[in-house]
Design an enzyme around this catalytic site. Structure first.
Site, PDB file in Angstrom:
ATOM      1  N   ARG A 113      33.079  49.490  55.011  1.00 56.77           N
ATOM      2  CA  ARG A 113      33.486  48.550  53.960  1.00 56.77           C
ATOM      3  C   ARG A 113      33.540  47.174  54.616  1.00 56.77           C
ATOM      4  NH1 ARG A 113      36.667  48.757  49.006  1.00 56.77           N
ATOM      5  NH2 ARG A 113      38.002  46.924  48.781  1.00 56.77           N
ATOM      6  N   HIS A 141      29.074  47.715  45.016  1.00 56.00           N
ATOM      7  CA  HIS A 141      30.164  48.683  45.183  1.00 56.00           C
ATOM      8  C   HIS A 141      29.697  50.004  44.566  1.00 56.00           C
ATOM      9  CE1 HIS A 141      33.961  50.274  46.008  1.00 56.00           C
ATOM     10  NE2 HIS A 141      34.756  49.452  45.364  1.00 56.00           N
ATOM     11  N   GLN A 171      32.185  52.896  43.588  1.00 55.51           N
ATOM     12  CA  GLN A 171      32.942  52.622  42.376  1.00 55.51           C
ATOM     13  C   GLN A 171      32.135  52.993  41.136  1.00 55.51           C
ATOM     14  OE1 GLN A 171      36.236  51.377  41.967  1.00 55.51           O
ATOM     15  NE2 GLN A 171      35.774  52.130  39.923  1.00 55.51           N
ATOM     16  N   ASP A 231      36.784  43.045  35.667  1.00 53.06           N
ATOM     17  CA  ASP A 231      37.302  43.088  37.039  1.00 53.06           C
ATOM     18  C   ASP A 231      38.157  41.844  37.256  1.00 53.06           C
ATOM     19  OD1 ASP A 231      37.749  43.879  39.634  1.00 53.06           O
ATOM     20  OD2 ASP A 231      35.675  43.671  40.299  1.00 53.06           O
ATOM     21  N   CYS A 239      38.187  48.556  37.781  1.00 52.21           N
ATOM     22  CA  CYS A 239      38.223  49.244  39.072  1.00 52.21           C
ATOM     23  C   CYS A 239      39.549  49.078  39.808  1.00 52.21           C
ATOM     24  CB  CYS A 239      37.062  48.790  39.946  1.00 52.21           C
ATOM     25  SG  CYS A 239      37.153  47.071  40.493  1.00 52.21           S
ATOM     26  N   ARG A 270      37.489  58.103  41.910  1.00 49.45           N
ATOM     27  CA  ARG A 270      36.954  57.644  43.196  1.00 49.45           C
ATOM     28  C   ARG A 270      36.997  58.790  44.199  1.00 49.45           C
ATOM     29  NH1 ARG A 270      37.033  52.330  44.789  1.00 49.45           N
ATOM     30  NH2 ARG A 270      36.142  53.166  46.716  1.00 49.45           N
TER      31      ARG A 270
END
Length: 319
Positions: A115, A142, A145, A233, A276, A304
């Site tokens: 990450r 991502h 996600q 988001d 998310c 997730r």
């Protein structure tokens, strides 16, 4: 007898490692396989611990709550072991080349999750690793996600192919992965973004050349019309808080893009709301929406865990 212990050498058998970097790298059947594995783990499959004896390095150059916990728990539920590394732990903070780190870690562990901010770092990791590398987030995508988002949609509303999803707000890394997902999985995507915060044009050009049904607008109402899922988001992501004065005031630019009950009412009556997390009630979404009956954000957060188990099983050849 030699006292030299053989180190790990990667996947073995001469096959290239199965990296999971971008959704655009895969055709729909492969993504479907990962989603099927995710659903199977959620139903209680894999009690035989298919990752027993396997070790996964989790590299966090960018902090996280959900990504770290979901990967750690998921790996352990599958029987594997976790090695957690952050920027303070690694020699990369002192200038070690990513390529060297990739070669060394490949001899210790069976998979690497990374990450990071800079997508070039994870690409370099994958180019030199002999074990699978999984993209846990970069500033341009991502994908883990999105696997959770699709899994969540399909649990609540059935197959996503042919459905309409509306993205409202910043054309950020999650939005860019939505573009890739829509292209590969065949759902319609309507993006409402301020002109200054649109997704990169080359990505949109790629998606349309691949036959994706994507609309880009600056009107949130146009985007949600006919949508079965509305997504947003945070307006300010990590490390955007200190942008210099030459950047637009993101809150002022994005204020017209808040997901309100009135906006949700313009989507289909059974539309769900995804985010998310972490969320900021009163900014990108009204509390009445994220805490209301159309919200599936906590199912999405749980997924997730399951979606990443599907990715791990596929990448490590254990599914």
């Amino acid at each position: 007898m030699s006292s030299v212990v053989a180190l790990k050498t990667g996947t073995g058998g001469g096959e290239p490692p199965r990296h999971f970097l971008e959704l655009m790298d895969f055709e729909a059947p492969t993504l479907r396989r990962m989603l099927d594995l995710a659903a199977q783990t959620k139903r209680g499959g894999y009690v035989a611990k298919p990752l027993a004896g396997k070790h996964v390095a989790l590299i966090f150059e960018k902090p996280s709550t959900r990504t770290r916990v979901s990967f750690e728990v998921g790996i352990r539920q599958l029987g594997g072991e976790v090695v957690y590394l952050n920027s303070r732990d690694m020699q990369s903070s002192r200038g070690e080349e990513v390529s060297d780190m990739a070669k060394v870690l490949s001899r210790y562990v069976d998979c690497i999750m990374m990450r990071t901010h800079d997508v070039n770092r994870i690409r370099e990791m994958a180019a030199h690793a002999t074990v699978p590398v999984i993209n846990g987030l970069t500033d341009i995508s991502h994908p883990c996600q999105l696997m959770a988002d699709v899994l969540t949609f399909e649990e609540h509303r059935g197959p996503i192919t042919g459905q309409t999803v509306a993205w409202i707000g910043d054309g950020n890394n999650v939005a860019q992965s939505f573009i890739q997902a829509a292209t590969r999985l065949g759902f319609k995507l309507r993006l409402a973004c301020p002109p200054s915060l649109r997704p990169p044009q080359p990505l949109l050009d790629w998606a349309r050349a691949e036959g994706a049904d994507i609309l880009l607008t600056d009107d949130p109402e146009e985007a949600v019309r006919g949508a079965r899922c509305v997504v947003t988001d945070a307006w300010v992501s990590m490390h955007q808080e200190n942008e210099d004065g030459s950047q637009p005031n993101r809150h002022n630019v994005l204020a017209p893009y808040q997901v309100t009950p009135e906006l949700m009412a313009k989507a289909l009556p059974d539309a769900i709301f995804e985010h998310c997390l972490p969320a900021h009630r009163g900014e990108e979404v009204a509390a009445e929406v994220i805490d209301g009956p159309q919200s599936v954000v906590f199912d999405e957060a749980e997924n997730r865990l399951h979606a990443q188990k599907g990715v791990l099983l596929w990448a490590m050849g254990a599914g």
